[in-house]
Design a protein around this motif. Structure first.
Motif, PDB file in Angstrom:
ATOM      1  N   VAL A 281       0.801  -1.222   0.000  1.00 28.61           N
ATOM      2  CA  VAL A 281       0.000   0.000   0.000  1.00 28.61           C
ATOM      3  C   VAL A 281       0.839   1.280   0.000  1.00 28.61           C
ATOM      4  O   VAL A 281       0.313   2.364  -0.258  1.00 28.61           O
ATOM      5  CB  VAL A 281      -0.989   0.054   1.199  1.00 28.61           C
ATOM      6  N   ASN A 282       2.115   1.182   0.320  1.00 28.01           N
ATOM      7  CA  ASN A 282       2.936   2.395   0.444  1.00 28.01           C
ATOM      8  C   ASN A 282       2.945   3.220  -0.846  1.00 28.01           C
ATOM      9  O   ASN A 282       3.219   2.694  -1.928  1.00 28.01           O
ATOM     10  CB  ASN A 282       4.362   1.993   0.830  1.00 28.01           C
ATOM     11  N   SER A 283       2.659   4.520  -0.725  1.00 28.13           N
ATOM     12  CA  SER A 283       2.531   5.402  -1.899  1.00 28.13           C
ATOM     13  C   SER A 283       3.742   5.353  -2.810  1.00 28.13           C
ATOM     14  O   SER A 283       3.627   5.470  -4.028  1.00 28.13           O
ATOM     15  CB  SER A 283       2.336   6.849  -1.458  1.00 28.13           C
ATOM     16  N   LYS A 284       4.933   5.177  -2.203  1.00 30.54           N
ATOM     17  CA  LYS A 284       6.171   5.249  -2.993  1.00 30.54           C
ATOM     18  C   LYS A 284       6.338   4.072  -3.959  1.00 30.54           C
ATOM     19  O   LYS A 284       7.143   4.150  -4.884  1.00 30.54           O
ATOM     20  CB  LYS A 284       7.381   5.304  -2.061  1.00 30.54           C
ATOM     21  N   VAL A 285       5.623   2.983  -3.742  1.00 27.22           N
ATOM     22  CA  VAL A 285       5.829   1.782  -4.570  1.00 27.22           C
ATOM     23  C   VAL A 285       5.554   2.065  -6.047  1.00 27.22           C
ATOM     24  O   VAL A 285       6.424   1.873  -6.901  1.00 27.22           O
ATOM     25  CB  VAL A 285       4.972   0.595  -4.059  1.00 27.22           C
ATOM     26  N   THR A 286       4.360   2.527  -6.362  1.00 25.03           N
ATOM     27  CA  THR A 286       4.035   2.762  -7.784  1.00 25.03           C
ATOM     28  C   THR A 286       4.703   4.040  -8.303  1.00 25.03           C
ATOM     29  O   THR A 286       4.837   4.225  -9.510  1.00 25.03           O
ATOM     30  CB  THR A 286       2.516   2.829  -8.012  1.00 25.03           C
TER      31      THR A 286
ATOM     32  N   VAL B 101      -4.204   2.418  -1.694  1.00 20.54           N
ATOM     33  CA  VAL B 101      -2.942   3.074  -1.329  1.00 20.54           C
ATOM     34  C   VAL B 101      -3.005   3.556   0.121  1.00 20.54           C
ATOM     35  O   VAL B 101      -4.082   3.841   0.642  1.00 20.54           O
ATOM     36  CB  VAL B 101      -2.717   4.301  -2.247  1.00 20.54           C
ATOM     37  N   ASP B 102      -1.845   3.725   0.764  1.00 14.95           N
ATOM     38  CA  ASP B 102      -1.840   4.152   2.175  1.00 14.95           C
ATOM     39  C   ASP B 102      -2.517   5.506   2.400  1.00 14.95           C
ATOM     40  O   ASP B 102      -3.088   5.745   3.458  1.00 14.95           O
ATOM     41  CB  ASP B 102      -0.432   4.101   2.789  1.00 14.95           C
ATOM     42  N   SER B 103      -2.489   6.374   1.393  1.00 14.13           N
ATOM     43  CA  SER B 103      -3.119   7.694   1.602  1.00 14.13           C
ATOM     44  C   SER B 103      -4.625   7.525   1.821  1.00 14.13           C
ATOM     45  O   SER B 103      -5.229   8.247   2.611  1.00 14.13           O
ATOM     46  CB  SER B 103      -2.846   8.628   0.430  1.00 14.13           C
ATOM     47  N   PHE B 104      -5.217   6.532   1.159  1.00 14.29           N
ATOM     48  CA  PHE B 104      -6.633   6.232   1.391  1.00 14.29           C
ATOM     49  C   PHE B 104      -6.814   5.544   2.747  1.00 14.29           C
ATOM     50  O   PHE B 104      -7.643   5.932   3.564  1.00 14.29           O
ATOM     51  CB  PHE B 104      -7.164   5.346   0.255  1.00 14.29           C
TER      52      PHE B 104
ATOM     53  N   GLY C 165      -4.965   5.500   5.445  1.00 13.80           N
ATOM     54  CA  GLY C 165      -4.709   6.378   6.590  1.00 13.80           C
ATOM     55  C   GLY C 165      -5.909   7.275   6.868  1.00 13.80           C
ATOM     56  O   GLY C 165      -6.268   7.525   8.016  1.00 13.80           O
ATOM     57  N   ASN C 166      -6.540   7.733   5.787  1.00 16.80           N
ATOM     58  CA  ASN C 166      -7.748   8.552   5.936  1.00 16.80           C
ATOM     59  C   ASN C 166      -8.896   7.752   6.545  1.00 16.80           C
ATOM     60  O   ASN C 166      -9.617   8.238   7.414  1.00 16.80           O
ATOM     61  CB  ASN C 166      -8.185   9.096   4.573  1.00 16.80           C
ATOM     62  N   VAL C 167      -9.058   6.525   6.065  1.00 16.54           N
ATOM     63  CA  VAL C 167     -10.122   5.648   6.586  1.00 16.54           C
ATOM     64  C   VAL C 167      -9.951   5.487   8.097  1.00 16.54           C
ATOM     65  O   VAL C 167     -10.899   5.630   8.873  1.00 16.54           O
ATOM     66  CB  VAL C 167     -10.066   4.258   5.890  1.00 16.54           C
ATOM     67  N   LEU C 168      -8.713   5.243   8.520  1.00 16.00           N
ATOM     68  CA  LEU C 168      -8.463   5.010   9.944  1.00 16.00           C
ATOM     69  C   LEU C 168      -8.631   6.286  10.781  1.00 16.00           C
ATOM     70  O   LEU C 168      -9.123   6.234  11.901  1.00 16.00           O
ATOM     71  CB  LEU C 168      -7.068   4.409  10.139  1.00 16.00           C
ATOM     72  N   ALA C 169      -8.237   7.423  10.199  1.00 16.41           N
ATOM     73  CA  ALA C 169      -8.376   8.690  10.940  1.00 16.41           C
ATOM     74  C   ALA C 169      -9.853   9.012  11.165  1.00 16.41           C
ATOM     75  O   ALA C 169     -10.253   9.412  12.267  1.00 16.41           O
ATOM     76  CB  ALA C 169      -7.683   9.821  10.178  1.00 16.41           C
ATOM     77  N   VAL C 170     -10.663   8.795  10.143  1.00 15.28           N
ATOM     78  CA  VAL C 170     -12.101   9.075  10.264  1.00 15.28           C
ATOM     79  C   VAL C 170     -12.752   8.069  11.218  1.00 15.28           C
ATOM     80  O   VAL C 170     -13.577   8.427  12.062  1.00 15.28           O
ATOM     81  CB  VAL C 170     -12.771   9.039   8.861  1.00 15.28           C
TER      82      VAL C 170
ATOM     83  N   ARG D  91       2.279   8.853   8.689  1.00 13.76           N
ATOM     84  CA  ARG D  91       2.248  10.178   8.063  1.00 13.76           C
ATOM     85  C   ARG D  91       0.831  10.532   7.575  1.00 13.76           C
ATOM     86  O   ARG D  91       0.304  11.590   7.894  1.00 13.76           O
ATOM     87  CB  ARG D  91       3.232  10.220   6.889  1.00 13.76           C
ATOM     88  N   VAL D  92       0.201   9.615   6.830  1.00 12.62           N
ATOM     89  CA  VAL D  92      -1.111   9.960   6.257  1.00 12.62           C
ATOM     90  C   VAL D  92      -2.203   9.995   7.323  1.00 12.62           C
ATOM     91  O   VAL D  92      -3.086  10.858   7.284  1.00 12.62           O
ATOM     92  CB  VAL D  92      -1.508   9.025   5.083  1.00 12.62           C
ATOM     93  N   PHE D  93      -2.120   9.099   8.290  1.00  9.63           N
ATOM     94  CA  PHE D  93      -3.109   9.105   9.372  1.00  9.63           C
ATOM     95  C   PHE D  93      -3.056  10.433  10.123  1.00  9.63           C
ATOM     96  O   PHE D  93      -4.065  11.096  10.362  1.00  9.63           O
ATOM     97  CB  PHE D  93      -2.849   7.946  10.346  1.00  9.63           C
ATOM     98  N   LYS D  94      -1.838  10.810  10.476  1.00  6.81           N
ATOM     99  CA  LYS D  94      -1.643  12.008  11.293  1.00  6.81           C
ATOM    100  C   LYS D  94      -2.155  13.260  10.591  1.00  6.81           C
ATOM    101  O   LYS D  94      -2.846  14.086  11.194  1.00  6.81           O
ATOM    102  CB  LYS D  94      -0.145  12.131  11.597  1.00  6.81           C
ATOM    103  N   GLU D  95      -1.811  13.356   9.314  1.00  3.48           N
ATOM    104  CA  GLU D  95      -2.237  14.520   8.530  1.00  3.48           C
ATOM    105  C   GLU D  95      -3.743  14.710   8.607  1.00  3.48           C
ATOM    106  O   GLU D  95      -4.243  15.787   8.888  1.00  3.48           O
ATOM    107  CB  GLU D  95      -1.851  14.264   7.070  1.00  3.48           C
TER     108      GLU D  95
END
Ligand code: PHE
Length: 373
Positions: free
Chosen positions: A125-130, A142-145, A147-152, A179-183
């Motif tokens: 899932v790490n954004s840097k892979v692709t 992707v982790d950006s998605f 992390g958002n799911v978990l933050a919400v 990083r993405v969760f925290k943001e």
């Protein structure tokens, strides 16, 4: 003659098999089949094997059989780059499947990109892979998605306002998830009251958890892989920390429950797949997988299966096994009916898909909710 006939027949059969093999489309796979992370490497591999067997039983791809050439990276750092070099120069594969873990995909992807061979990761899932390059794809979110799911989820469902985050600084997956969760959690008005760090393989988290306790966190995000996450949950409960603990898809492997035991009750994590999903595609896949391997598929099996089928679909649409054409067809994947949800590649070679939240109850995974993008 009566003695010769069977011999001639078997020779004919042999050469037919040889012809078929010579004609096969070679697909490479690198996976952690032994060592520390074999728990998910093996099921992902089984999903891929099932897909290849089904495709071959249905007449193959472009009228040719698929030949899967698998290399074990032994869960060792450095091995993924070595084994994909072999797949490319020794076996001359036209595409490569793998890996589950972002840390290993990140290692192999630059080698595969520079050889201009398409790679499809099942679960990294790490954004840097692709972002490594235009030949690198994935079939998971992707982790950006995530992390958002978990933050919400933490804010709305757990009603958490002050979260503590434990990060494995030697694991790119964990660093990315934090990083993405925290943001998102901060953007929504939450606070992060403690951010203790650890490294892969650590076993004692009491110092970090004591700091979390002192900070008065009302929930804990353990953003790393399952082995350390299970120990974190166990030691948190031993220290009398009773707040909810949650994590990402890196929690999703059998050792989580084996190591964490009763301490895992009431924890939550984000996942790619739940075999409990009543959709006909999922139930149908469960039956076929169970018939082949004797157990229900987990997320890694389902994603492995999807990665092989998305690739086969791209080769079919490309109408050739030229890697550059397969790449173009992969980039154009649209509405592909995968068992983990429909797959349409975006401009960055990532699909947009739903996630599920699971909890642990009576020692079993239990479905909580699906979160759409
Ligand atoms: N999504 C994880 C990653 O990107 C894959 C994984 C899951 C790895 C479970 C380990 C355990 O790294």
């Amino acid at each position: 003659m009566s003695r010769l006939l069977p011999l001639l027949c078997s020779l004919a059969l042999l050469s037919a098999a040889a012809l078929r093999a010579a004609d096969a489309i070679k697909i490479g796979e690198y996976a952690s089949l032994t060592g520390k992370e074999a728990a998910y490497g093996e099921t992902s591999h089984k999903g891929i094997v099932l897909a290849v067997e089904e495709l071959n039983a249905g007449g193959g791809v472009l009228g040719r059989p698929l030949e899967l050439i698998t290399e074990d990276n032994q869960s060792k750092q450095g091995e993924s780059a070595t084994v994909v070099k072999k797949l490319i120069s020794r076996d001359r594969v036209v595409a490569i499947l793998g890996e589950v873990a972002s840390i290993r995909s990140l290692e192999a992807a630059p080698v595969i990109q520079s050889a201009k061979i398409p790679m499809v990761s099942s679960a990294s899932v790490n954004s840097k892979v692709t972002a490594v390059g235009d030949y690198i794809f994935r079939v998971c979110f992707v982790d950006s998605f995530e992390g958002n799911v978990l933050a919400v989820f933490a804010r709305d469902r757990l009603r958490a306002r002050k979260v503590a985050i434990l990060t494995s600084v030697s694991n790119a997956y964990s660093v990315g998830m934090t990083r993405v969760f925290k943001e998102r959690f901060l953007a929504d008005g939450g606070t992060v009251v403690a951010e203790p760090k650890y490294s892969e393989g650590d076993k004692d988290f009491r110092a970090q958890l004591t700091a979390v306790k002192a900070a008065g966190a009302d929930a804990i995000f353990a953003s790393g892989y399952y082995t350390e996450a299970a120990l974190i949950c166990k030691q948190a409960r031993q220290l009398g920390l009773s707040v909810p603990i949650f994590g990402g898809d890196g929690w999703d492997a059998p050792p989580l429950l084996e190591i964490g035991g009763a301490a895992m009750e009431g924890t939550y994590f984000c996942a790619h797949y739940s075999p409990d999903n009543p959709s006909p595609e999922v139930q149908n896949f469960n039956r076929r997988y169970q018939a082949r391997w004797g157990t229900l598929p987990d997320a890694w099996a389902a994603l492995g299966y999807d990665s092989a089928r998305v690739l086969a679909d791209a080769i079919t649409r490309a109408g050739t096994t030229e890697p550059a054409k397969i790449r173009d067809a992969l980039a154009a994947s649209k509405g592909f009916p995968a068992v983990t949800g429909q797959i349409t590649m975006d401009a960055h070679r990532n699909p947009t898909k739903s996630a599920v939240i699971l909890t642990i109850k009576d020692g079993q995974y239990k479905f909580v909710q699906t979160v759409a993008p």
